[in-house]
Design a protein around this motif. Sequence first.
Motif, PDB file in Angstrom:
ATOM      1  N   MET A   1       0.821  -1.195   0.000  1.00  0.00           N
ATOM      2  CA  MET A   1       0.000   0.000   0.000  1.00  0.00           C
ATOM      3  C   MET A   1       0.864   1.258   0.000  1.00  0.00           C
ATOM      4  O   MET A   1       0.615   2.172  -0.747  1.00  0.00           O
TER       5      MET A   1
ATOM      6  N   VAL B   1       2.098   6.995  -6.646  1.00  0.00           N
ATOM      7  CA  VAL B   1       1.126   8.015  -7.040  1.00  0.00           C
ATOM      8  C   VAL B   1       1.768   9.401  -6.963  1.00  0.00           C
ATOM      9  O   VAL B   1       1.649  10.216  -7.872  1.00  0.00           O
TER      10      VAL B   1
ATOM     11  N   GLU C   1      -4.688   3.481  -7.867  1.00  0.00           N
ATOM     12  CA  GLU C   1      -5.635   3.532  -6.758  1.00  0.00           C
ATOM     13  C   GLU C   1      -6.688   2.429  -6.858  1.00  0.00           C
ATOM     14  O   GLU C   1      -7.072   1.852  -5.845  1.00  0.00           O
ATOM     15  N   SER C   2      -7.107   2.078  -8.066  1.00  0.00           N
ATOM     16  CA  SER C   2      -8.072   0.985  -8.227  1.00  0.00           C
ATOM     17  C   SER C   2      -7.407  -0.361  -7.951  1.00  0.00           C
ATOM     18  O   SER C   2      -8.039  -1.287  -7.452  1.00  0.00           O
TER      19      SER C   2
ATOM     20  N   ARG D   1       2.331   1.942  -3.405  1.00  0.00           N
ATOM     21  CA  ARG D   1       1.396   2.551  -4.352  1.00  0.00           C
ATOM     22  C   ARG D   1       1.230   4.036  -4.070  1.00  0.00           C
ATOM     23  O   ARG D   1       1.177   4.834  -4.994  1.00  0.00           O
ATOM     24  N   LEU D   2       1.148   4.418  -2.796  1.00  0.00           N
ATOM     25  CA  LEU D   2       1.017   5.833  -2.462  1.00  0.00           C
ATOM     26  C   LEU D   2       2.248   6.607  -2.902  1.00  0.00           C
ATOM     27  O   LEU D   2       2.148   7.714  -3.426  1.00  0.00           O
TER      28      LEU D   2
ATOM     29  N   ALA E   1      -5.230  -0.820  -5.734  1.00  0.00           N
ATOM     30  CA  ALA E   1      -5.052  -0.895  -4.288  1.00  0.00           C
ATOM     31  C   ALA E   1      -6.301  -1.386  -3.589  1.00  0.00           C
ATOM     32  O   ALA E   1      -6.251  -1.861  -2.458  1.00  0.00           O
ATOM     33  N   ALA E   2      -7.442  -1.266  -4.277  1.00  0.00           N
ATOM     34  CA  ALA E   2      -8.712  -1.655  -3.646  1.00  0.00           C
ATOM     35  C   ALA E   2      -8.862  -3.149  -3.526  1.00  0.00           C
ATOM     36  O   ALA E   2      -8.260  -3.917  -4.163  1.00  0.00           O
TER      37      ALA E   2
ATOM     38  N   VAL F   1      -2.597   7.236 -12.133  1.00  0.00           N
ATOM     39  CA  VAL F   1      -2.935   7.390 -10.715  1.00  0.00           C
ATOM     40  C   VAL F   1      -4.248   6.667 -10.411  1.00  0.00           C
ATOM     41  O   VAL F   1      -4.347   5.946  -9.413  1.00  0.00           O
ATOM     42  N   GLU F   2      -5.246   6.822 -11.279  1.00  0.00           N
ATOM     43  CA  GLU F   2      -6.521   6.125 -11.077  1.00  0.00           C
ATOM     44  C   GLU F   2      -6.329   4.609 -11.083  1.00  0.00           C
ATOM     45  O   GLU F   2      -6.909   3.897 -10.261  1.00  0.00           O
TER      46      GLU F   2
END
Length: 88
Positions: A1, A8, A84-85, A4-5, A87-88, A80-81
């Motif tokens: 996680m 981003v 973030e997707s 990924r941040l 990561a879900a 970025v989208e």
Amino acid sequence: MKTRLKCVGECRQCAALFRLGRDVEAALTMVDVFDEAQTSLVSAPEDVQLAWACLLNQMLACQERQDWLGLADFMEYELVELLESGAA
């Protein structure tokens, strides 16, 4: 996680470099960003991985035709989208 941040944030920084016309510096940074994105998305669902492959092709096409603003848009918004997707 956290990876990924971090990725981003680096996407947004790299996009800003392209927008400022610092394409050589941005291109060098982009290689690291793409490597981190690949590592980050390796365990994502298959549809996210397919979207990553398609997006990567589009970004590389922008780079090939030296469309720095298009590449910046892809990195700042689409990538970025996707991260973030994933990561879900």
